[in-house]
Design a protein around this motif. Sequence first.
Motif, mmCIF file in Angstrom:
data_model
loop_
_atom_site.group_PDB
_atom_site.id
_atom_site.type_symbol
_atom_site.label_atom_id
_atom_site.label_comp_id
_atom_site.label_asym_id
_atom_site.label_seq_id
_atom_site.Cartn_x
_atom_site.Cartn_y
_atom_site.Cartn_z
ATOM 1 N N VAL A 26 0.650 -1.094 -0.145
ATOM 2 C CA VAL A 26 0.039 -0.046 0.108
ATOM 3 C C VAL A 26 0.895 1.298 0.031
ATOM 4 O O VAL A 26 0.541 2.423 -0.795
ATOM 5 N N LEU B 218 -0.174 5.481 7.579
ATOM 6 C CA LEU B 218 -0.905 3.953 7.035
ATOM 7 C C LEU B 218 -0.667 2.973 8.427
ATOM 8 O O LEU B 218 0.356 2.658 8.703
ATOM 9 N N ALA C 144 -6.992 -1.812 6.137
ATOM 10 C CA ALA C 144 -5.934 -0.535 6.145
ATOM 11 C C ALA C 144 -6.639 0.608 6.567
ATOM 12 O O ALA C 144 -7.823 0.871 6.241
ATOM 13 N N ALA D 148 -5.563 2.049 -2.133
ATOM 14 C CA ALA D 148 -5.307 1.262 -0.986
ATOM 15 C C ALA D 148 -6.329 0.163 -0.929
ATOM 16 O O ALA D 148 -5.855 -1.350 -0.795
ATOM 17 N N VAL E 77 -10.924 -0.603 3.830
ATOM 18 C CA VAL E 77 -10.075 0.504 3.836
ATOM 19 C C VAL E 77 -11.047 1.513 5.004
ATOM 20 O O VAL E 77 -12.176 1.554 4.741
#
Length: 155
Positions: free
Chosen positions: A77, A94, A102, A121, A130
Motif C-alpha cells: 500500500v 498508514l 487498512a 489502498a 479501508v
Amino acid sequence: MTHLNSRLAAAALGLSVVTGSALSLAQQPSPAEKVGEVLDETGRAIKRGVQGAGATVRDGFARTRTSVQNMEVVSRVYSRLHWDKSLTTATLELEVQAGGIAVLRGVVADSTAKTKAVTLAADTVGVTRVVDQLSIAPPTRIIPGSPDPIPAPAR
C-alpha cells in the motif's frame, strides 16, 4: 602403582573412576544436548496433542504469520501511495490491522486526492477493507509579496 597411574590418567582425561579399575566418561549432558532433549520433548508433545505445548506453538506461529502478512500489505500500500503523482503533497499515515484492514490517516489536497488514496489502498492485494480517516487541507491563497501561503478565510 598401576592403580594410581590409571586414576591419574583418568583424571587428566576428564574421566571418572568407577569401582575397581574400570573407567567411564562423565555422564553430564552438554548444553546442546539439553536443548535438543527439550525440543524433542516439545515435538513429541505436539504430536500427542498436549494442549499446552501445541496450542502455544500454533498460536505463536499464527501471530508471527499475521504480523509478516501485515508488513507485506503495508509495504504494498505504501508503495502505491508513495509513487502516485497526485499524492506527492499529501501527508499520509498508514496502519494495517489484522485481517487486512487498512487505516488511512492524514491530510490530502482535495477530494480527488482523497478518493485516489482510498482507491489505491482498496485495490491493493491483501487489503480487505479501508478505513478512511483522511481530511482535506483547507484551500490556501497567495498574497503577492508574502513568502508563505495563507489559509483562505472560512465562508
